[in-house]
Motif scaffolding. Structure first.
Motif, PDB file in Angstrom:
ATOM      1  N   VAL A   1     -18.045 -89.391  23.409  1.00 32.77           N
ATOM      2  CA  VAL A   1     -16.967 -89.892  22.610  1.00 32.77           C
ATOM      3  C   VAL A   1     -16.446 -91.160  22.919  1.00 32.77           C
ATOM      4  O   VAL A   1     -16.182 -91.741  24.204  1.00 32.77           O
ATOM      5  N   CYS A   2     -16.568 -92.113  22.009  1.00 30.48           N
ATOM      6  CA  CYS A   2     -16.040 -93.489  22.130  1.00 30.48           C
ATOM      7  C   CYS A   2     -14.878 -93.572  21.294  1.00 30.48           C
ATOM      8  O   CYS A   2     -14.340 -92.673  20.441  1.00 30.48           O
ATOM      9  N   ALA A   3     -14.204 -94.807  21.385  1.00 28.43           N
ATOM     10  CA  ALA A   3     -12.707 -94.928  20.377  1.00 28.43           C
ATOM     11  C   ALA A   3     -12.908 -96.439  20.005  1.00 28.43           C
ATOM     12  O   ALA A   3     -13.406 -97.318  20.417  1.00 28.43           O
ATOM     13  N   GLY A   4     -12.002 -96.334  19.036  1.00 23.19           N
ATOM     14  CA  GLY A   4     -11.782 -97.620  18.207  1.00 23.19           C
ATOM     15  C   GLY A   4     -10.569 -97.691  17.488  1.00 23.19           C
ATOM     16  O   GLY A   4      -9.628 -96.797  17.563  1.00 23.19           O
ATOM     17  N   SER A   5     -10.052 -99.170  17.442  1.00 29.18           N
ATOM     18  CA  SER A   5      -8.807 -99.332  16.627  1.00 29.18           C
ATOM     19  C   SER A   5      -8.952 -99.230  15.290  1.00 29.18           C
ATOM     20  O   SER A   5      -7.880 -99.123  14.528  1.00 29.18           O
ATOM     21  N   ASP A   6     -10.321 -98.907  14.793  1.00 24.72           N
ATOM     22  CA  ASP A   6     -10.285 -99.303  13.222  1.00 24.72           C
ATOM     23  C   ASP A   6      -9.805-100.646  12.725  1.00 24.72           C
ATOM     24  O   ASP A   6      -9.882-101.599  13.539  1.00 24.72           O
ATOM     25  N   GLY A   7      -9.593-100.666  11.456  1.00 29.42           N
ATOM     26  CA  GLY A   7      -8.976-101.660  10.914  1.00 29.42           C
ATOM     27  C   GLY A   7      -7.593-102.226  11.627  1.00 29.42           C
ATOM     28  O   GLY A   7      -6.753-101.233  11.847  1.00 29.42           O
ATOM     29  N   ILE A   8      -7.373-103.657  12.262  1.00 28.15           N
ATOM     30  CA  ILE A   8      -6.323-103.949  12.700  1.00 28.15           C
ATOM     31  C   ILE A   8      -5.430-104.781  11.586  1.00 28.15           C
ATOM     32  O   ILE A   8      -6.032-105.951  11.230  1.00 28.15           O
ATOM     33  N   ARG A   9      -4.392-104.268  11.398  1.00 30.25           N
ATOM     34  CA  ARG A   9      -3.415-105.218  10.400  1.00 30.25           C
ATOM     35  C   ARG A   9      -4.522-105.781   9.339  1.00 30.25           C
ATOM     36  O   ARG A   9      -4.584-107.131   9.270  1.00 30.25           O
ATOM     37  N   ASP A  10      -4.753-104.899   8.538  1.00 30.85           N
ATOM     38  CA  ASP A  10      -5.495-105.393   7.273  1.00 30.85           C
ATOM     39  C   ASP A  10      -5.122-104.905   5.808  1.00 30.85           C
ATOM     40  O   ASP A  10      -4.030-103.924   6.109  1.00 30.85           O
ATOM     41  N   THR A  11      -5.888-104.858   4.951  1.00 31.76           N
ATOM     42  CA  THR A  11      -5.757-104.509   3.644  1.00 31.76           C
ATOM     43  C   THR A  11      -5.289-102.887   3.838  1.00 31.76           C
ATOM     44  O   THR A  11      -4.996-102.356   2.845  1.00 31.76           O
ATOM     45  N   TRP A  12      -6.236-102.039   4.445  1.00 34.70           N
ATOM     46  CA  TRP A  12      -6.016-100.786   4.866  1.00 34.70           C
ATOM     47  C   TRP A  12      -4.850-100.306   5.223  1.00 34.70           C
ATOM     48  O   TRP A  12      -4.497 -99.096   4.957  1.00 34.70           O
ATOM     49  N   ASN A  13      -4.499-100.740   6.516  1.00 27.82           N
ATOM     50  CA  ASN A  13      -3.032-100.158   6.925  1.00 27.82           C
ATOM     51  C   ASN A  13      -2.588-101.572   7.752  1.00 27.82           C
ATOM     52  O   ASN A  13      -3.154-102.340   8.284  1.00 27.82           O
ATOM     53  N   PRO A  14      -1.115-101.436   8.148  1.00 25.67           N
ATOM     54  CA  PRO A  14      -0.664-102.374   8.575  1.00 25.67           C
ATOM     55  C   PRO A  14      -0.565-102.247  10.214  1.00 25.67           C
ATOM     56  O   PRO A  14       0.154-103.277  10.914  1.00 25.67           O
ATOM     57  N   TYR A  15      -1.023-101.331  10.810  1.00 25.28           N
ATOM     58  CA  TYR A  15      -1.007-100.871  12.161  1.00 25.28           C
ATOM     59  C   TYR A  15      -2.021-101.841  13.004  1.00 25.28           C
ATOM     60  O   TYR A  15      -2.886-102.122  12.564  1.00 25.28           O
ATOM     61  N   GLY A  16      -1.831-101.465  14.229  1.00 23.56           N
ATOM     62  CA  GLY A  16      -2.742-101.914  15.344  1.00 23.56           C
ATOM     63  C   GLY A  16      -2.581-103.122  16.096  1.00 23.56           C
ATOM     64  O   GLY A  16      -1.944-104.174  15.654  1.00 23.56           O
ATOM     65  N   ASN A  17      -2.841-103.422  17.325  1.00 18.60           N
ATOM     66  CA  ASN A  17      -2.761-104.624  18.326  1.00 18.60           C
ATOM     67  C   ASN A  17      -3.918-105.001  18.908  1.00 18.60           C
ATOM     68  O   ASN A  17      -3.971-105.928  19.666  1.00 18.60           O
ATOM     69  N   GLY A  18      -4.706-103.913  18.746  1.00 22.81           N
ATOM     70  CA  GLY A  18      -6.143-104.406  19.429  1.00 22.81           C
ATOM     71  C   GLY A  18      -6.033-103.819  20.852  1.00 22.81           C
ATOM     72  O   GLY A  18      -6.946-104.191  21.937  1.00 22.81           O
ATOM     73  N   ASP A  19      -5.163-103.252  21.562  1.00 22.69           N
ATOM     74  CA  ASP A  19      -4.760-102.715  22.821  1.00 22.69           C
ATOM     75  C   ASP A  19      -5.420-101.367  23.039  1.00 22.69           C
ATOM     76  O   ASP A  19      -4.912-100.447  22.471  1.00 22.69           O
ATOM     77  N   MET A  20      -6.585-101.375  23.671  1.00 24.50           N
ATOM     78  CA  MET A  20      -7.326 -99.901  23.819  1.00 24.50           C
ATOM     79  C   MET A  20      -6.525 -99.213  24.960  1.00 24.50           C
ATOM     80  O   MET A  20      -6.954 -97.987  24.889  1.00 24.50           O
ATOM     81  N   LEU A  21      -5.718 -99.646  25.516  1.00 25.15           N
ATOM     82  CA  LEU A  21      -4.725 -98.753  26.258  1.00 25.15           C
ATOM     83  C   LEU A  21      -3.854 -98.114  25.531  1.00 25.15           C
ATOM     84  O   LEU A  21      -3.586 -96.914  25.708  1.00 25.15           O
ATOM     85  N   GLN A  22      -3.235 -98.903  24.596  1.00 26.27           N
ATOM     86  CA  GLN A  22      -2.511 -98.146  23.417  1.00 26.27           C
ATOM     87  C   GLN A  22      -3.121 -97.172  22.778  1.00 26.27           C
ATOM     88  O   GLN A  22      -2.896 -95.868  22.543  1.00 26.27           O
ATOM     89  N   ARG A  23      -4.575 -97.459  22.569  1.00 21.67           N
ATOM     90  CA  ARG A  23      -5.527 -96.626  21.784  1.00 21.67           C
ATOM     91  C   ARG A  23      -5.738 -95.252  22.370  1.00 21.67           C
ATOM     92  O   ARG A  23      -5.778 -94.083  21.861  1.00 21.67           O
ATOM     93  N   ALA A  24      -5.691 -95.409  23.620  1.00 18.37           N
ATOM     94  CA  ALA A  24      -6.133 -94.197  24.478  1.00 18.37           C
ATOM     95  C   ALA A  24      -4.724 -93.375  24.364  1.00 18.37           C
ATOM     96  O   ALA A  24      -4.867 -91.969  24.536  1.00 18.37           O
ATOM     97  N   MET A  25      -3.663 -94.029  24.515  1.00 22.69           N
ATOM     98  CA  MET A  25      -2.270 -93.294  24.463  1.00 22.69           C
ATOM     99  C   MET A  25      -2.437 -92.240  23.115  1.00 22.69           C
ATOM    100  O   MET A  25      -2.198 -91.216  23.197  1.00 22.69           O
TER     101      MET A  25
END
Lengths: 398, 398
Positions: free
Chosen positions: B291-315
């Motif tokens: 199992v791997c993980a990703g932010s997917d799009g960060i702040r793009d036209t798909w969605n406004p969320y995300g900051n690139g922090d993979m520790l937050q992604r783990a949360m």
């Protein structure tokens, strides 16, 4: 009396830049180019201004904040968590006064100015939780508005003596009566709700019930709550917290429940839980139902997560509800501001002249950006007094 | 050659304090009280040390990071988002080189040292996305390992010419072939997968397919993917991203799919989506599925969320999977470290002597605390070179 404060060049709710003049803890005037020679001036630099954030559901008495890392020990069932917590409260000396103070300071750092805390009342700790949180309320009265809900965390009828303790808690000054899963924990929904609403009637206080019950059983409990709300004329005085049954895929059932909530002006609290069915916030709002938000337990024996940041909470609610447009994300923020203020009955809440000056400044272009990026709180003002500057809190925790 | 680096008093994976000596970008020695007169010394102060975080699924070419706040415009359907993005890429001049560089720096700030980016290849932008991301890969080669997956975002067969463009992208040096919802977007699962796996076979590259398809239709596509993986001997070379069908309540169906994934060594990428069915990470891991993980799009036209922090992604993955115990939270972190490294085929990944020195230091007692509190990155080391200190990145974005 606090010195007058002039906030220059701020954008209330992300709108046009303006100044706010605060006198006696109240917003006295709003407009561009205000002047007040007797006021302390704070340059906002075009920061976005929000009203104080509202934490409408947490458990101040039992956070582990500041106690070092404590690996989670409880099993998966609700009752596992209840029993584990009862044990660890003693073993770890989770002091309600000390711990609630720590969380209050942590919340303040993130711009929260109002907290509704459920406080455990049970046959193990008795009223110690209430005593601790009331002491914290007094100690931090200048920085935080705190409401207490007397909460039978371990069960109300299944634990002999808790009903009487709950009444004692109301006499001590609890601001509301709590309840918990009338079917699945107390196994006697009529009996449970009779005690809860009986105390609410006797003391003239609102009700706030934890309802984790899913699907049809949650719907049944919700119907019983709505019935009592109507018969007792408690419209506008009842909140259902969590309300997982509103996230059920049986949309016909959910629609019926929303009708009941709307008709009886019952509010709903959500944390935006990622792993549970969750109340559909946009649908609730479209029906005119008040939605407030909370962190629930922060870093406690129930779960290791949480930091008390209600902007992060708004993000989690946004993610849970698939909110992408600005107006949707703003709905999540509204639950963490006006929704919570409505549930707490906070008078004078807002950013208009005449409102109490509870104000948070952050660097963000828009409300939605404030939610998704959760910038450090540049300035937090509580009743006209600066209590946080650049994330540094002016009051200390033990 | 970079100067040797001695990291003193750090706790790899939250274990006992030790020192790490790094020579030539590789961890040369581990142990207490190391000495190396020719090395630059960094005092860790007992910080927790993680291997570089791995962003295994994002879209570097189209983030809006640094372009100011842009309210979300797209409608709710997948195709709405695709069409809106095609339009806005032009209208807003979302330059792939500039934007990917901005996201790389933002990710680096949070301790990410490896990124797998899907890159749009379609009949509107052609290969401009690939060109931009490849330019960024070269420009930041000293700070970030970047993989590109040629991704037919707008559809592969429904857009004439995209199959040929995808082949051109592989010739340009894409590290893998992407795909997208073979049934629900391309409406021709056999045709779609024949092109994707055909290119993978031709160029000897791995496959990474976006599979948003829910329930039975997702299961059908997954079966087709597993079949091709087996027949082509591509075990260990295929990743299914999102894999929402694995979160279906039909557990018998899901169990069958997990068997297929395990038997064919197919990896799964999750973002821990709060509003969609999600792969059950613990179950996947129990079957030995990567199992791997990703932010997917960060702040793009798909969605406004995300900051690139993979520790937050783990949360977020922890919250989505109801992970509470330390060993569970560590599973979420594992997806953001070793899981991603496995999917990217990152050689020499880890904190043992002989590993490439990609190291992140944070102030946390335990791995679980690092996930729930996401402390600022005190130090980030990339191939033995300090690239971030106290959240300040040593390289700049345009």
């Amino acid at each position: 009396m606090t010195q007058p404060l002039l906030l220059r060049n701020i954008r209330p709710m992300g709108g046009e830049a303006t100044d706010l003049l605060i006198r006696g803890g109240v917003i006295a005037e709003a407009g561009r180019g205000l002047d007040a020679p007797d006021a302390v001036v704070e340059e906002g630099g075009g920061a976005l201004a929000l009203p104080g954030l509202v934490e409408a559901h947490t458990h101040l008495d039992k956070t582990l904040w500041g106690m070092g890392w404590r690996p989670h020990q409880a099993g998966p069932a609700l009752m596992d968590k209840i029993e584990t917590e009862r044990r660890l409260k003693k073993e770890w000396n989770i002091d309600p006064a000390r711990q609630s103070a720590r969380q209050v300071v942590q919340s303040l750092r993130h711009g929260t100015t109002h907290i509704r805390s459920h406080v455990d009342v049970d046959d193990a700790v008795g009223l110690a939780g209430m005593e601790g949180v009331l002491a914290t309320r007094q100690a931090y009265a200048g920085s935080m508005d705190i409401q207490t809900i007397a909460f039978p965390q371990s069960g109300l009828l299944i634990r002999p003596g808790v009903a009487a303790l709950l009444e004692d808690a109301m006499r001590m000054g609890a601001d509301g009566v709590g309840g918990l899963d009338p079917c699945l924990i107390d196994r006697d929904p009529k009996g449970h709700l009779d005690v809860v609403f009986g105390l609410a009637e006797k003391f003239g206080k609102p009700v706030d019930i934890h309802l984790h019950e899913p699907g049809q059983v949650g719907a049944f409990s919700m119907e019983l709550i709505a019935e009592r709300t109507r018969v007792l004329g408690m419209q506008g005085k009842v909140t259902i917290s969590h309300a997982f049954c509103l996230g059920d895929p049986d949309l016909a059932m959910v629609d019926g429940l929303l009708d009941l909530l709307a008709a009886n002006n019952i509010a709903v609290m959500t944390t935006g839980p990622a792993s549970r069915p969750a109340p559909p916030v946009a649908k609730l709002r479209a029906r005119g139902i008040t939605v407030c938000a909370g962190s629930d337990g922060i870093r406690d024996t129930w779960n290791p997560y949480g930091n008390g940041d209600m902007l992060q909470r708004a993000m989690l609610i946004g993610l849970r509800n698939n909110f992408r447009r600005d107006d949707e994300v703003e709905m999540a923020l509204d639950a963490c501001t006006w929704g919570g203020a409505a549930v707490m009955g906070a008078r004078g809440y807002g950013l208009a002249p005449g409102c109490i000056a509870d104000i948070v400044l952050v660097s963000a272009e828009s409300l939605a950006e404030a939610v998704v990026s959760q910038p450090p709180r540049a300035l937090v003002v509580k009743r006209g007094k600066v209590v946080v500057r650049d994330g540094e809190v002016s009051v200390r925790a033990p």
